[in-house]
Design an enzyme around this catalytic site. Structure first.
Site, mmCIF file in Angstrom:
data_model
loop_
_atom_site.group_PDB
_atom_site.id
_atom_site.type_symbol
_atom_site.label_atom_id
_atom_site.label_comp_id
_atom_site.label_asym_id
_atom_site.label_seq_id
_atom_site.Cartn_x
_atom_site.Cartn_y
_atom_site.Cartn_z
ATOM 1 N N ASP A 115 -9.271 14.772 -36.979
ATOM 2 C CA ASP A 115 -8.729 13.441 -36.754
ATOM 3 C C ASP A 115 -8.835 13.051 -35.276
ATOM 4 O O ASP A 115 -8.510 13.863 -34.390
ATOM 5 C CB ASP A 115 -7.260 13.433 -37.196
ATOM 6 C CG ASP A 115 -6.611 12.078 -37.073
ATOM 7 O OD1 ASP A 115 -6.947 11.188 -37.867
ATOM 8 O OD2 ASP A 115 -5.755 11.905 -36.180
ATOM 9 N N GLU A 152 -14.143 12.809 -36.473
ATOM 10 C CA GLU A 152 -13.903 11.377 -36.455
ATOM 11 C C GLU A 152 -14.113 10.971 -34.995
ATOM 12 O O GLU A 152 -13.216 11.166 -34.161
ATOM 13 C CB GLU A 152 -12.484 11.050 -36.908
ATOM 14 C CG GLU A 152 -12.204 9.564 -36.952
ATOM 15 C CD GLU A 152 -10.758 9.231 -37.301
ATOM 16 O OE1 GLU A 152 -10.536 8.204 -37.957
ATOM 17 O OE2 GLU A 152 -9.845 10.000 -36.912
#
Length: 224
Positions: A115, A152
Site C-alpha cells: 500500500d 502501489e
C-alpha cells in the site's frame, strides 16, 4: 500476526494463526495463490494533534517516523493517516523485512501488494530516493525471492512513480493510468481509442524502452 477476531467462535490468537495457515493450505490445494495486502507506510499512532501512543512512539519516535526538522520535529504525513513510517532507517527496514519473511516462512504467503509503496522510496526527511534501500533489500532477499512483490506506486504526498518505480527487475506495479484510462473509455470520453490500445497492449509508453513501435501500432489501430 492475524487479528484475534479473525478466529472462528472467539477462538483467540492461536486459533486465528492456525486457521489462517489452514486457509492458505486449502487455497494452495485448489491452485489459488495468496497475495497479502501490507501497509508499511503508517501505523495506528495517528498525528501530533491526536497522538495514540501504543508502540513505536513510546520506543523511539525519531527512529520509527519521518519528522520535519524545520517544524519542531512534527510528524510528516505522506500517508494521509497522520504519520509516515521511516522505512529506510536500518532499524525500521529490518523490522519490515522480518515481518515479510515471517509471513512467507510461517504462513506460506505467495506474495505481497504494498500500500502506498512510494512512501517506501522516501528518505528520513521525506525526500525521494533514487535507490531506496528497503526496495532493493526486498527485491534481493533470499526468502522473498520466490514471492510476487507488487507496488502501489504513489503516495499521499504526490510521489507518483507509475512507470518508474525502482524495481531491480523484481517489482511489479499497479498501473494507475490503465485504471483511469479504461474508466474514461467505458464512460465514453472522446479520443480514447488510441489510449485504450496503448493500455491493453501493455502500456509501452510507461514500461517499454522503445515506445515508438507502440505508437505506430496505436496509429494503425486508430486508422482501422
Amino acid at each position: 500476526a492475524p487479528m484475534t477476531r479473525y478466529a472462528s467462535a472467539g477462538g483467540g490468537p492461536l486459533a486465528a494463526s492456525r486457521e489462517l495457515k489452514q486457509m492458505v493450505k486449502a487455497l494452495h490445494k485448489a491452485g489459488i495463490e495468496v497475495i497479502l495486502d501490507v501497509v508499511y507506510n503508517h501505523t495506528n499512532e495517528a498525528d501530533d494533534a491526536n497522538p495514540y501512543v501504543t508502540s513505536f512512539r513510546g520506543i523511539d519516535n525519531k527512529v520509527y517516523y519521518m519528522l520535519d526538522p524545520k517544524n519542531n520535529s512534527q510528524l510528516l504525513n505522506f500517508s494521509g493517516c497522520g504519520n509516515t513510517l521511516n522505512c529506510n532507517h536500518p532499524v525500521v527496514m529490518e523490522l519490515v523485512l522480518d515481518s515479510l519473511r515471517h509471513w512467507v516462512k510461517e504462513y506460506h504467503i505467495d506474495g505481497f501488494r504494498f500500500d502506498l509503496a512510494s512512501v517506501l522510496c522516501r528518505g528520513p526527511d521525506g525526500s525521494p530516493l533514487d535507490a531506496p534501500p528497503l526496495i532493493r533489500e526486498i527485491a534481493k532477499d533470499s526468502v522473498l525471492s520466490r514471492c510476487k512483490i507488487i507496488a502501489e506506486p504513489w503516495d499521499c504526498g504526490g510521489l507518483y512513480l507509475v512507470g518508474r518505480f525502482p524495481n531491480w527487475d523484481r517489482w511489479a506495479e499497479w498501473n494507475g493510468k490503465y485504471r483511469d484510462d479504461l474508466r474514461r473509455f467505458i464512460k465514453g470520453d472522446p479520443g480514447m481509442k488510441g489510449v485504450l490500445a496503448t493500455r491493453v497492449s501493455g502500456s509501452a509508453d510507461l514500461y517499454q524502452g522503445e515506445p515508438a513501435e507502440a505508437s505506430s501500432w496505436c496509429e494503425l489501430y486508430n486508422s482501422t
